[in-house]
Design a protein around this motif. Structure first.
Motif, PDB file in Angstrom:
ATOM      1  N   GLY A 148      -5.825   2.145   4.638  1.00 48.15           N
ATOM      2  CA  GLY A 148      -6.771   3.338   5.307  1.00 48.15           C
ATOM      3  C   GLY A 148      -6.015   4.524   5.554  1.00 48.15           C
ATOM      4  O   GLY A 148      -6.357   5.578   5.659  1.00 48.15           O
ATOM      5  N   LEU A 149      -4.693   4.098   5.684  1.00 53.65           N
ATOM      6  CA  LEU A 149      -3.639   5.448   6.057  1.00 53.65           C
ATOM      7  C   LEU A 149      -3.462   6.106   4.557  1.00 53.65           C
ATOM      8  O   LEU A 149      -3.504   7.221   4.666  1.00 53.65           O
ATOM      9  CB  LEU A 149      -2.230   4.929   6.569  1.00 53.65           C
ATOM     10  N   VAL A 150      -3.540   5.488   3.411  1.00 51.26           N
ATOM     11  CA  VAL A 150      -3.231   6.144   2.216  1.00 51.26           C
ATOM     12  C   VAL A 150      -4.516   6.988   1.856  1.00 51.26           C
ATOM     13  O   VAL A 150      -4.544   7.942   1.406  1.00 51.26           O
ATOM     14  CB  VAL A 150      -2.827   4.909   1.198  1.00 51.26           C
ATOM     15  N   MET A 151      -5.635   6.402   2.148  1.00 47.25           N
ATOM     16  CA  MET A 151      -7.034   7.026   1.851  1.00 47.25           C
ATOM     17  C   MET A 151      -7.212   8.165   2.844  1.00 47.25           C
ATOM     18  O   MET A 151      -8.164   8.862   2.732  1.00 47.25           O
ATOM     19  CB  MET A 151      -8.044   6.215   1.916  1.00 47.25           C
ATOM     20  N   GLY A 152      -6.620   8.124   4.071  1.00 44.95           N
ATOM     21  CA  GLY A 152      -6.900   8.936   4.891  1.00 44.95           C
ATOM     22  C   GLY A 152      -8.040   8.743   5.851  1.00 44.95           C
ATOM     23  O   GLY A 152      -9.017   9.971   6.259  1.00 44.95           O
ATOM     24  N   VAL A 153      -8.730   7.611   5.806  1.00 48.57           N
ATOM     25  CA  VAL A 153      -9.920   7.472   6.597  1.00 48.57           C
ATOM     26  C   VAL A 153      -9.971   7.127   8.093  1.00 48.57           C
ATOM     27  O   VAL A 153     -10.771   7.180   8.893  1.00 48.57           O
ATOM     28  CB  VAL A 153     -10.517   5.870   5.963  1.00 48.57           C
ATOM     29  N   PHE A 154      -8.603   7.422   8.536  1.00 52.97           N
ATOM     30  CA  PHE A 154      -8.599   7.270  10.087  1.00 52.97           C
ATOM     31  C   PHE A 154      -8.240   8.759  10.467  1.00 52.97           C
ATOM     32  O   PHE A 154      -7.913   9.184  11.423  1.00 52.97           O
ATOM     33  CB  PHE A 154      -7.241   6.310  10.550  1.00 52.97           C
ATOM     34  N   GLY A 157       2.051   7.178  11.318  1.00 51.99           N
ATOM     35  CA  GLY A 157       0.701   7.647  11.234  1.00 51.99           C
ATOM     36  C   GLY A 157      -0.303   6.655  11.966  1.00 51.99           C
ATOM     37  O   GLY A 157      -1.366   6.767  11.989  1.00 51.99           O
ATOM     38  N   ARG A 211      -4.571   8.243  16.566  1.00 51.57           N
ATOM     39  CA  ARG A 211      -3.694   7.590  15.581  1.00 51.57           C
ATOM     40  C   ARG A 211      -4.340   5.978  15.779  1.00 51.57           C
ATOM     41  O   ARG A 211      -4.712   5.513  16.532  1.00 51.57           O
ATOM     42  CB  ARG A 211      -2.261   7.430  15.780  1.00 51.57           C
ATOM     43  N   GLU A 250       0.866  -1.370   0.085  1.00 54.19           N
ATOM     44  CA  GLU A 250      -0.140  -0.125   0.030  1.00 54.19           C
ATOM     45  C   GLU A 250       0.788   1.222   0.110  1.00 54.19           C
ATOM     46  O   GLU A 250       0.407   2.375  -0.199  1.00 54.19           O
ATOM     47  CB  GLU A 250      -1.021  -0.093   1.271  1.00 54.19           C
TER      48      GLU A 250
END
Length: 144
Positions: A138-144, A32, A67, A12
Protein backbone atom coordinates in the motif's frame (compact mmCIF):
# COMPACT_ATOMS: atom_id res chain seq x y z
CA UNK A 1 5.63 -11.68 14.76
CA UNK A 2 7.41 -8.39 14.12
CA UNK A 3 10.14 -10.15 12.15
CA UNK A 4 7.56 -11.86 9.91
CA UNK A 5 5.86 -8.55 9.16
CA UNK A 6 9.23 -6.87 8.62
CA UNK A 7 10.42 -9.53 6.16
CA UNK A 8 7.26 -9.19 4.09
CA UNK A 9 7.35 -5.38 4.11
CA UNK A 10 11.06 -5.49 3.23
CA UNK A 11 10.20 -7.59 0.18
CA UNK A 12 8.00 -4.66 -0.91
CA UNK A 13 11.00 -2.35 -0.57
CA UNK A 14 9.86 -0.42 2.48
CA UNK A 15 10.77 -1.49 5.99
CA UNK A 16 12.64 -0.61 9.12
CA UNK A 17 12.39 -2.77 12.24
CA UNK A 18 12.90 -0.93 15.52
CA UNK A 19 12.48 -2.00 19.12
CA UNK A 20 10.09 0.24 21.03
CA UNK A 21 12.83 1.08 23.54
CA UNK A 22 15.05 2.42 20.76
CA UNK A 23 12.49 4.18 18.57
CA UNK A 24 11.99 7.92 18.94
CA UNK A 25 9.97 10.79 17.42
CA UNK A 26 12.46 11.24 14.56
CA UNK A 27 11.85 7.62 13.53
CA UNK A 28 8.11 8.21 13.50
CA UNK A 29 8.49 11.33 11.36
CA UNK A 30 10.71 9.48 8.88
CA UNK A 31 8.22 6.66 8.30
CA UNK A 32 5.27 6.70 5.94
CA UNK A 33 3.35 4.08 7.95
CA UNK A 34 3.61 1.88 11.00
CA UNK A 35 3.08 -1.65 12.23
CA UNK A 36 2.97 -1.67 16.00
CA UNK A 37 3.67 -5.11 17.48
CA UNK A 38 3.46 -5.74 21.22
CA UNK A 39 2.65 -8.31 23.84
CA UNK A 40 -0.33 -7.88 26.09
CA UNK A 41 0.62 -8.05 29.76
CA UNK A 42 -2.08 -8.05 32.43
CA UNK A 43 -4.72 -6.92 29.91
CA UNK A 44 -2.69 -3.93 28.70
CA UNK A 45 0.13 -3.05 26.32
CA UNK A 46 3.52 -4.19 27.50
CA UNK A 47 5.50 -1.72 29.59
CA UNK A 48 8.09 -1.18 26.87
CA UNK A 49 5.51 -0.34 24.20
CA UNK A 50 3.56 1.84 26.63
CA UNK A 51 6.75 3.70 27.52
CA UNK A 52 7.40 4.28 23.79
CA UNK A 53 3.97 5.85 23.40
CA UNK A 54 4.39 7.88 26.60
CA UNK A 55 7.72 9.21 25.36
CA UNK A 56 6.61 9.97 21.80
CA UNK A 57 2.91 10.85 22.09
CA UNK A 58 2.99 14.58 22.83
CA UNK A 59 5.98 15.46 20.61
CA UNK A 60 4.15 13.86 17.66
CA UNK A 61 0.69 15.36 18.12
CA UNK A 62 -0.46 16.90 14.86
CA UNK A 63 2.53 15.62 12.89
CA UNK A 64 1.45 12.12 11.86
CA UNK A 65 -2.12 12.79 10.72
CA UNK A 66 -3.46 10.36 8.15
CA UNK A 67 -0.50 7.99 8.08
CA UNK A 68 -1.48 4.32 7.88
CA UNK A 69 -0.96 1.84 10.68
CA UNK A 70 -1.67 -1.73 11.61
CA UNK A 71 -1.17 -3.55 14.87
CA UNK A 72 -0.29 -7.04 16.04
CA UNK A 73 -0.79 -8.16 19.62
CA UNK A 74 0.55 -11.35 21.21
CA UNK A 75 -1.61 -12.34 24.15
CA UNK A 76 -1.97 -15.25 26.54
CA UNK A 77 -5.73 -15.21 26.17
CA UNK A 78 -7.67 -12.27 24.81
CA UNK A 79 -5.57 -9.36 23.54
CA UNK A 80 -8.56 -7.09 22.97
CA UNK A 81 -7.72 -4.62 25.75
CA UNK A 82 -4.20 -4.01 24.43
CA UNK A 83 -5.58 -3.60 20.90
CA UNK A 84 -8.16 -1.07 22.13
CA UNK A 85 -5.49 0.79 24.09
CA UNK A 86 -3.22 1.02 21.06
CA UNK A 87 -6.12 2.07 18.81
CA UNK A 88 -6.98 4.93 21.20
CA UNK A 89 -3.38 6.15 21.09
CA UNK A 90 -3.34 5.91 17.28
CA UNK A 91 -6.63 7.81 17.13
CA UNK A 92 -5.07 10.62 19.16
CA UNK A 93 -2.27 10.80 16.59
CA UNK A 94 -4.94 10.77 13.85
CA UNK A 95 -3.40 7.68 12.26
CA UNK A 96 -5.45 5.72 9.74
CA UNK A 97 -6.13 2.10 10.67
CA UNK A 98 -5.74 0.10 7.46
CA UNK A 99 -6.80 -3.29 8.80
CA UNK A 100 -8.21 -4.81 11.97
CA UNK A 101 -5.73 -5.82 14.69
CA UNK A 102 -4.06 -9.20 14.37
CA UNK A 103 -4.21 -10.88 17.77
CA UNK A 104 -2.18 -14.04 18.31
CA UNK A 105 -3.37 -16.05 21.30
CA UNK A 106 -0.70 -18.25 22.88
CA UNK A 107 -3.10 -19.68 25.50
CA UNK A 108 -0.48 -19.09 28.21
CA UNK A 109 -2.54 -19.37 31.39
CA UNK A 110 -0.25 -20.93 33.99
CA UNK A 111 2.75 -19.21 35.57
CA UNK A 112 5.04 -21.65 33.78
CA UNK A 113 3.43 -21.03 30.39
CA UNK A 114 3.37 -17.27 30.91
CA UNK A 115 7.09 -17.18 31.74
CA UNK A 116 8.14 -19.61 29.01
CA UNK A 117 9.48 -18.52 25.63
CA UNK A 118 6.64 -18.44 23.12
CA UNK A 119 6.63 -20.24 19.81
CA UNK A 120 4.30 -18.65 17.29
CA UNK A 121 2.73 -21.19 14.92
CA UNK A 122 3.37 -20.92 11.18
CA UNK A 123 -0.23 -19.90 10.42
CA UNK A 124 -0.02 -16.96 12.82
CA UNK A 125 3.39 -15.96 11.43
CA UNK A 126 1.85 -16.02 7.95
CA UNK A 127 -0.90 -13.67 9.16
CA UNK A 128 1.80 -11.32 10.47
CA UNK A 129 3.61 -11.53 7.15
CA UNK A 130 0.37 -10.60 5.41
CA UNK A 131 0.20 -7.44 7.55
CA UNK A 132 3.70 -6.42 6.49
CA UNK A 133 3.10 -7.25 2.82
CA UNK A 134 -0.19 -5.35 2.71
CA UNK A 135 1.12 -2.23 4.42
CA UNK A 136 4.31 -2.31 2.37
CA UNK A 137 2.47 -2.73 -0.92
CA UNK A 138 0.00 0.00 0.00
CA UNK A 139 2.81 2.40 0.77
CA UNK A 140 4.64 1.58 -2.47
CA UNK A 141 1.45 2.00 -4.54
CA UNK A 142 0.45 5.17 -2.69
CA UNK A 143 -3.01 3.89 -1.79
CA UNK A 144 -2.85 5.31 1.72
Amino acid sequence: MAEAAFAAAQAEGVALLLEAAKADPADLLAAGGYIFCAPENLAALSGTMKEFFDRCYYPMLGQLNGRPYAQMICAGSDGENAARQLARIAKGWRLKEVQPPVIVNTDAQTPEAILADKVICPNDLARCGDVGAALGAGLVMGVF
